[in-house]
Design a protein around this motif. Structure first.
Motif, short mmCIF file in Angstrom:
data_model
loop_
_atom_site.label_atom_id
_atom_site.label_comp_id
_atom_site.label_asym_id
_atom_site.label_seq_id
_atom_site.Cartn_x
_atom_site.Cartn_y
_atom_site.Cartn_z
N ALA A 14 -20.60 0.27 -10.22
CA ALA A 14 -20.94 1.53 -9.55
C ALA A 14 -20.68 2.73 -10.45
N GLY A 15 -19.60 2.68 -11.23
CA GLY A 15 -19.25 3.80 -12.08
C GLY A 15 -20.29 4.09 -13.15
N SER A 16 -20.86 3.06 -13.73
CA SER A 16 -21.87 3.28 -14.77
C SER A 16 -23.13 3.91 -14.20
N ALA A 17 -23.52 3.53 -12.98
CA ALA A 17 -24.69 4.16 -12.35
C ALA A 17 -24.41 5.63 -12.08
N LEU A 18 -23.20 5.94 -11.64
CA LEU A 18 -22.84 7.33 -11.39
C LEU A 18 -22.80 8.11 -12.69
N ALA A 19 -22.27 7.52 -13.74
CA ALA A 19 -22.20 8.21 -15.03
C ALA A 19 -23.59 8.58 -15.53
N ARG A 20 -24.53 7.67 -15.41
CA ARG A 20 -25.89 7.95 -15.86
C ARG A 20 -26.53 9.07 -15.03
N ALA A 21 -26.21 9.11 -13.74
CA ALA A 21 -26.73 10.18 -12.89
C ALA A 21 -26.12 11.52 -13.27
N ILE A 22 -24.84 11.53 -13.62
CA ILE A 22 -24.19 12.77 -14.05
C ILE A 22 -24.85 13.30 -15.31
N PRO A 239 -28.02 3.06 -4.35
CA PRO A 239 -27.85 3.71 -3.05
C PRO A 239 -26.60 4.58 -2.94
N TYR A 240 -25.63 4.37 -3.82
CA TYR A 240 -24.38 5.10 -3.73
C TYR A 240 -24.35 6.37 -4.58
N VAL A 241 -25.33 6.53 -5.45
CA VAL A 241 -25.28 7.62 -6.42
C VAL A 241 -25.41 8.99 -5.78
N ASP A 242 -26.40 9.18 -4.93
CA ASP A 242 -26.62 10.51 -4.35
C ASP A 242 -25.41 10.96 -3.53
N GLY A 243 -24.84 10.04 -2.77
CA GLY A 243 -23.66 10.38 -1.99
C GLY A 243 -22.47 10.73 -2.86
N ALA A 244 -22.33 10.00 -3.97
CA ALA A 244 -21.22 10.27 -4.88
C ALA A 244 -21.37 11.64 -5.54
N LEU A 245 -22.57 12.00 -5.94
CA LEU A 245 -22.82 13.32 -6.52
C LEU A 245 -22.53 14.42 -5.51
N LEU A 246 -22.94 14.20 -4.27
CA LEU A 246 -22.68 15.17 -3.21
C LEU A 246 -21.17 15.36 -3.02
N ALA A 247 -20.43 14.26 -3.05
CA ALA A 247 -18.98 14.33 -2.88
C ALA A 247 -18.33 15.14 -4.00
N ILE A 248 -18.80 14.94 -5.23
CA ILE A 248 -18.27 15.70 -6.36
C ILE A 248 -18.52 17.20 -6.17
N ARG A 249 -19.70 17.53 -5.71
CA ARG A 249 -20.06 18.95 -5.54
C ARG A 249 -19.32 19.60 -4.38
N LYS A 250 -18.94 18.82 -3.37
CA LYS A 250 -18.37 19.38 -2.15
C LYS A 250 -16.85 19.33 -2.09
N VAL A 251 -16.20 18.43 -2.82
CA VAL A 251 -14.76 18.23 -2.63
C VAL A 251 -13.96 19.50 -2.90
N GLY A 252 -14.42 20.32 -3.83
CA GLY A 252 -13.70 21.54 -4.16
C GLY A 252 -13.73 22.59 -3.07
N THR A 253 -14.58 22.39 -2.06
CA THR A 253 -14.65 23.34 -0.94
C THR A 253 -13.73 22.91 0.20
N LEU A 254 -13.06 21.77 0.05
CA LEU A 254 -12.23 21.22 1.11
C LEU A 254 -10.75 21.45 0.81
N SER A 255 -9.91 21.01 1.74
CA SER A 255 -8.47 21.03 1.51
C SER A 255 -7.86 19.83 2.19
N GLY A 256 -6.78 19.29 1.62
CA GLY A 256 -6.12 18.13 2.19
C GLY A 256 -6.97 16.88 2.07
#
Length: 268
Positions: A14-22, A239-256
């Protein structure tokens, strides 16, 4: 300014697919990677992607010390994931967790650390959109149907049981209500363990067999009627890449601590 990411498990399935998407993303920069067997090389050399110049470190602690990042993405194994997450929080990074197998006690400790550091942890058992839908539909059904059981299917080499997807599903349903049992477990005649494990108020059964990747099924039952909701994964990590990218973009807007991709989706 690009979001700086350190990716642990960058050479895995999964990590390699995410890395290529990044590498394709204009707003995210992969600054460091963690991969014990490929330490000392660049990620681009390992994956054959020249746009990925991030150095690979043997441990998360080494990567975090050498390369400051905004988001640490945990995609390794449950026996090292908790330590990696706590180390990243200690370095002031937000964390996205894609590793399965962490317990509720682990997440309690992670939540405490995130609050102390003023950072966010977004833990996602499965980044696929169909899993998000399964979770939401199951929560809706549990409000009206009091009896259900969960079946966790995975390949024979998967050591953690149940999967992170099922752990997250059980935890969510436990916030709605506990499932009802017509025959209490202690009154089971025969081998009680065949009724599965009780997790967060749900009965959970884990299968580990060749031919499966990861599948999750929840079955609701009422007199003379039954509802089944099921997610099946194929052999690709796409199937996991788009969700993972979204999580990276959104996590900084959250807390806890937040658990579930739906916490950053507008699902109404």
């Amino acid at each position: 300014m690009s979001i700086r990411v350190c990716l642990a498990g960058a050479t895995g399935w999964a990590g390699s697919a995410l890395a290529r998407a990044i590498a394709e993303a204009e707003d995210i920069a992969l600054v460091a990677a963690v991969g014990r067997t490929q330490a000392g090389r660049t990620l681009g050399d390992v994956l054959g992607e020249p746009r990925l110049g991030a150095p690979i470190y043997a441990t998360a602690a080494e990567a975090l010390a050498a390369q400051p990042c905004d988001v640490f993405f945990e995609y390794t194994k449950p026996d090292v994931a908790k330590a990696n997450i706590l180390a990243a929080l200690g370095q002031g990074a937000h964390v996205v967790v894609g590793t399965s197998g962490l317990s509720d006690a682990d997440y309690a400790a992670i939540a405490s650390a995130a609050e102390q550091q003023g950072r966010a942890v977004l833990a996602v058992g499965n980044f696929a959109l169909t899993v998000v839908m399964l979770q939401k539909f199951a929560e809706m059904a549990a409000k009206y149907i009091p009896q259900w059981e969960i079946i966790d299917y995975a390949y024979d080499g998967k050591r953690d049981a149940p999967s992170g997807t099922v752990r997250e599903l059980a935890a969510r349903l436990g916030k709605v209500r506990d499932s009802e049992l017509t025959v209490p477990l202690e009154n089971t005649q025969g081998v009680a363990e065949t009724r599965g494990a009780r997790m967060s108020g749900s009965q959970v059964h884990a299968l580990r067999l060749p031919s499966y990747t990861i599948s999750t099924e929840i079955i609701f039952g009422m007199p003379d009627q039954r509802l089944s909701i099921r997610h099946d994964s194929g052999s690709s990590a796409e199937p996991y890449v788009d969700g993972a990218l979204l999580a990276i973009r959104k996590v900084g807007t959250l807390s806890g601590l937040r658990r579930g991709l739906d916490t950053v989706l507008d699902l109404g």
